[in-house]
Write a protein that holds these residues in place. Sequence first.
Motif: not given
Length: 656
Positions: A395-423
Amino acid sequence: MKQLTFLTGCCLFLFFLNAFILNNNTISTFQKQNIIACGPLTTGNITGKFDGTQEIAINDNRKTAGELRNGVLFLKLETRIGNWYPETHEGDPLQVCAFAETGKTLQLPGPLIRVPEGAIINAEIHNSIPGPPLVLHGFYSRPGNEKDSVKIAFNETYKVQFKAGKAGTYMYWASDGSVRTPFNNLPFLNDSQLFGAFIVDAPNIIADPQERIFIIGLWNDTTKTGEYTNDREELAINGLTWPFTERLIYPKDVPVHWRVINASNQDHPMHLHGFFYTVNSRGNEEADTIYKEQDRYLSVTELLKPHQTIAFTWTPDREGNWLFHCHTLFHLMAGSFLRKMPEMTDQEMTDINTHAAKGMGGLIMGISILPSINEVKKAPDEKIAERELTMIIKEKKNYYDTLNGYGFVLREGNASTDTSGSIPGPSIILERDKPVAIKIINHLHEPTTIHWHGLEIESYYDGVSGWGNRGKELAPMIMPGDSFVVHMTPPRAGTFYYHTHMHNFQVFEGLYGAFIVTEPNEKYNSTTDKVFLFSQDITAVFTEGHLLLNGKSRTDTMTLHPGKNYRFRFINTTGYLTDLNVSILLNDVPVNWRAFAKDGAYLPTDLQIIKPAKDECITVGQTRDFEFDPEKKGDYVFAVKDFTDSIVLRKVLRVQ
């Protein structure tokens, strides 16, 4: 998608804020196959809740009306008012106008007209509906002209004789002309159910006796508030709405033939889970184009505009439960104004046995594929090592102004995308025929499930909670704090995407992303391989539009180079923007590109043509691939138009 769909969304948001809702009755199931049974069909002269009014029988379009003698179909129809139960007797009826064979039970859809090419139709149509004259369409030779309509006054009979014309999938319909949509002048109130299929079979070809004909209908009451509204809407396929639509059961590996007719006043991008279908023809009420063998193409999502038709074939090569549905979000949401539907309890919301029946609704048909009759059980293949990926939903707090967004983190082994989650979620890049295990971890405060759109995978991993299955085991929801591992081996290279299959507003909150499959040993090159993913944010539920490109409303400049070959992958994962049209312009003039793939499948060679990059439609639930080779330096404009033919998004493609 026209304004009607948007207004539908806004009103449905207020009317059905909670997407998981319950009716008072239990839906029966076929225990062995985990299939939700459809409600009982009406078959006779039953008096409904409106005294003295006949109940309308649900027509599955399997029996031809009239009598064919010596190449002439003798047909007598009449129009009357009846009680329609789109949700069977669990809900109240709607009093609507409908067709019937003279002296017989009213039907919805209207009686099926089916004749061989070369036949003559001798028809009588009697109007028993008081009020303005009916305007009758479709009783003419094909190809025809929609303007060849006739008016039939109350208590009068219209007689006509004509040649059926060319083979194809058509329809007939009528309207009293009193209430029409403002944008396409089609009925939507009590005369909106006056329609039926008109099929002309090709000569010297024996039609498949198992072929099915499905007609999409829509009823909408806009008169309750005295202005144009959509808070009372009923969507149906062959007269019924989910979870009461007919359940389709097929054996494995036997080809299936369908014809689909959109008799409604709205756009419907029709999507089949788990399988590609081969498009054999496309047309409308006046004309049909039957494709030559070399021009038939594969698809998983086809846009049907009002009164358009399609015929296609598909072969179910995997067992399990699947769906065929409209991909417009607001045409899939649970809810009813015809029956009492209390909110689901927490226990019922998380019970997969109730989710499929009560967590979605509208334009959906359930399909169950059974084992082949002569199938020989094989020893299990030797286990192959899987590539392992982890997707974390955050969950990404206040991503759409005052509304929350939902994002993904992708991991493979030790590699990871944005740990806060991307949309949108990170693009998942896989290789054809290489197995992968994707572990989905849910860090939200609500359940979710992920559908792998266009991918030919097992039913259990397809992402429809409580419906997809592995034997008697139903696909689960991914509960808060829980996880689910999806196993798949993509069988073809192409452009796909993943998205939530919860029928609430999670897709507006960010649960979607590109899914790209390359050929074996082909390295994905992001410098020449570009993803254009269209979506909407949560504010689009309240205000029309809010089109995003790769998660942004403000586009940046893309740098390209002359002489290089680029692959543009377009994905429409919006909630309801069915008619996005894309162009590439240089000095306001369309440049050339080559279309070569749709929905992840390569187009036939004859369709892989170089043509102007002008107003190519990318509908909801569809992906399309084009090759672009800029010859000149300069600032090209990537432009996106909506249904108003206005440019709603621009992006500069700087070739230097």
